[in-house]
Scaffold this motif. Structure first.
Motif, PDB file in Angstrom:
ATOM      1  N   UNK A  61      43.860 -71.314  49.150  1.00  0.00           N
ATOM      2  CA  UNK A  61      42.674 -71.853  48.478  1.00  0.00           C
ATOM      3  C   UNK A  61      42.769 -73.370  48.374  1.00  0.00           C
ATOM      4  N   UNK A  62      43.974 -73.875  48.053  1.00  0.00           N
ATOM      5  CA  UNK A  62      44.162 -75.323  47.938  1.00  0.00           C
ATOM      6  C   UNK A  62      44.037 -76.005  49.298  1.00  0.00           C
ATOM      7  N   UNK A 195      35.441 -77.025  34.505  1.00  0.00           N
ATOM      8  CA  UNK A 195      36.191 -77.447  33.316  1.00  0.00           C
ATOM      9  C   UNK A 195      35.875 -76.596  32.095  1.00  0.00           C
ATOM     10  N   UNK A 196      34.838 -75.752  32.193  1.00  0.00           N
ATOM     11  CA  UNK A 196      34.442 -74.902  31.066  1.00  0.00           C
ATOM     12  C   UNK A 196      35.447 -73.767  30.892  1.00  0.00           C
ATOM     13  N   UNK A 197      35.699 -73.400  29.649  1.00  0.00           N
ATOM     14  CA  UNK A 197      36.747 -72.421  29.334  1.00  0.00           C
ATOM     15  C   UNK A 197      36.565 -71.084  30.057  1.00  0.00           C
ATOM     16  N   UNK A 198      35.318 -70.601  30.137  1.00  0.00           N
ATOM     17  CA  UNK A 198      35.074 -69.302  30.777  1.00  0.00           C
ATOM     18  C   UNK A 198      35.483 -69.326  32.251  1.00  0.00           C
ATOM     19  N   UNK A 199      35.240 -70.457  32.904  1.00  0.00           N
ATOM     20  CA  UNK A 199      35.637 -70.583  34.308  1.00  0.00           C
ATOM     21  C   UNK A 199      37.141 -70.787  34.460  1.00  0.00           C
ATOM     22  N   UNK A 200      37.765 -71.397  33.458  1.00  0.00           N
ATOM     23  CA  UNK A 200      39.217 -71.524  33.466  1.00  0.00           C
ATOM     24  C   UNK A 200      39.871 -70.142  33.400  1.00  0.00           C
ATOM     25  N   UNK A 201      39.275 -69.263  32.582  1.00  0.00           N
ATOM     26  CA  UNK A 201      39.776 -67.889  32.478  1.00  0.00           C
ATOM     27  C   UNK A 201      39.649 -67.167  33.815  1.00  0.00           C
ATOM     28  N   UNK A 202      38.520 -67.382  34.487  1.00  0.00           N
ATOM     29  CA  UNK A 202      38.298 -66.772  35.804  1.00  0.00           C
ATOM     30  C   UNK A 202      39.339 -67.257  36.805  1.00  0.00           C
ATOM     31  N   UNK A 203      39.580 -68.559  36.806  1.00  0.00           N
ATOM     32  CA  UNK A 203      40.547 -69.138  37.751  1.00  0.00           C
ATOM     33  C   UNK A 203      41.947 -68.566  37.540  1.00  0.00           C
ATOM     34  N   UNK A 207      44.746 -68.056  40.357  1.00  0.00           N
ATOM     35  CA  UNK A 207      45.796 -69.062  40.460  1.00  0.00           C
ATOM     36  C   UNK A 207      46.841 -68.892  39.373  1.00  0.00           C
ATOM     37  N   UNK A 208      48.080 -69.174  39.699  1.00  0.00           N
ATOM     38  CA  UNK A 208      49.137 -69.104  38.690  1.00  0.00           C
ATOM     39  C   UNK A 208      49.110 -70.338  37.790  1.00  0.00           C
ATOM     40  N   UNK A 209      48.609 -71.453  38.352  1.00  0.00           N
ATOM     41  CA  UNK A 209      48.510 -72.693  37.578  1.00  0.00           C
ATOM     42  C   UNK A 209      47.073 -73.206  37.597  1.00  0.00           C
TER      43      UNK A 209
END
Length: 340
Positions: A61-62, A195-203, A207-209
């Motif tokens: 992905x990166x 940067x929104x929290x809900x999308x951080x949870x999805x990521x 991703x591990x980090x």
């Protein structure tokens, strides 16, 4: 976007998966959520293929994100195997991610068929590019806009080190607004939305980090609102409202909707940001405007010419417009002719 076949395919793929799960999560409400779900879906599809390689989903992905970002900044939709190799991607690896990166052929100079590559759709490239920029900053504390060895990049973004995500976002906002053809608009929406929290949870499912993403969203929201106030063109402000939507702020929109429901819209002296909000509300309304009646918005607070000028983007998208009884002057003819 429903008129775009690829977007329909992405939406259908995501919703089919989510609605078929007994413990289905929240249905995506923003574009960033939809595309992040789709990315997770594509990596899951890859696992079903007979392919073993020492490359993790995270690495791939990166790598794809780096490729997407570099080519987006160069304005390239089509790229070559050397571009893939530069980002550490083997051609066989790219083929596995058939939903994200597909192989196409074209004839070059009429002499031979060269192997070239592209993302299935520009919006997928923009999402991956935004993800790469976001993760580079939050995980590695590296601002990819500061690659001084790449001259083409330095022409677009100011070479400056950013200490916070807010500063990085503000820089991206400024540069997106400078773009005459809006080619960074969707990239910007994705970058802010990630940067929104809900999308951080999805990521976190992919991703591990995901890095440290705690930052002042309100600071970015106020910066966007300031840019809406400064921007005299409601049409150019549309993407800024999409950005606010990605960040979960609908205060300006709610204000206008209240005016519309109460019928006070004609008697209210609207500011430039409120005019932009009105345009956004009308353009994104679920009600199809077969006939747009300009008289509904004419009042004592604004001249008919001003009302038309501010609502031109809506007039442009309407199938027909009723202008009788609006007291328009010759001043409006030029604007109307450009729309027609």
């Amino acid at each position: 976007m429903c008129h775009i076949p690829v977007f329909c395919w992405i939406s259908a793929a995501v919703l089919e998966k989510m609605l078929s799960q007994a413990e289905s999560g929240e249905i995506p409400k923003t574009l960033t959520q939809m595309y992040t779900h789709f990315l997770i879906l594509q990596t899951n599809i890859k696992h079903q293929k007979d392919y073993e390689k020492k490359v993790t989903d995270e690495d791939m992905v990166l790598k794809l994100g780096k490729l997407a970002f570099q080519q987006l900044m160069k304005g390239n939709l089509i790229f070559y195997d050397e571009d893939l190799r530069e980002c550490g991607i083997a051609v066989t690896e790219a083929a596995v991610y058939s939903g994200l990166c597909t192989q196409i052929f074209r004839e070059e100079l009429g002499l031979y068929q060269g192997k070239v590559f592209c993302f299935v759709h520009l919006s997928l490239q923009e999402h991956l590019a935004a993800l790469y920029v976001h993760l580079s900053f939050t995980v590695k504390r590296r601002n990819v806009f500061d690659q001084t060895i790449q001259r083409w990049l330095s022409k677009i973004f100011n070479q400056k080190k950013y200490n916070s995500l807010s500063e990085l976002h503000q820089s991206a906002l400024k540069n997106a607004l400078k773009s005459e053809n809006g080619h960074l608009d969707l990239f910007l929406r994705f970058l802010l939305g990630l940067s929104v929290e809900s999308n951080q949870t999805l990521l976190g499912k992919l991703l591990t980090q995901t890095g440290n993403c705690s930052y002042n969203i309100e600071k970015t929201v106020q910066f966007i609102k300031q840019k809406i106030r400064e921007n005299r063109s409601p049409e150019k402000s549309i993407n800024l409202f999409h950005c606010l939507n990605e960040l979960g702020d609908d205060s300006l929109i709610q204000e206008i909707q209240d005016y519309l429901k109460s019928g006070e819209i004609r008697e209210t002296k609207l500011s430039s940001s409120q005019w932009s909000a009105l345009v956004y509300v009308l353009l994104t309304s679920e009600q199809k405007m077969d006939v747009f009646d300009l008289k509904q918005f004419n009042g004592a607070q604004h001249t008919a010419d001003d009302v038309l000028q501010n609502l031109l983007p809506v007039v442009k998208e309407s199938r027909s417009v009723r202008l009788c009884g609006c007291n328009l002057t010759a001043q409006s003819c030029e604007s109307l002719s450009s729309v027609l």
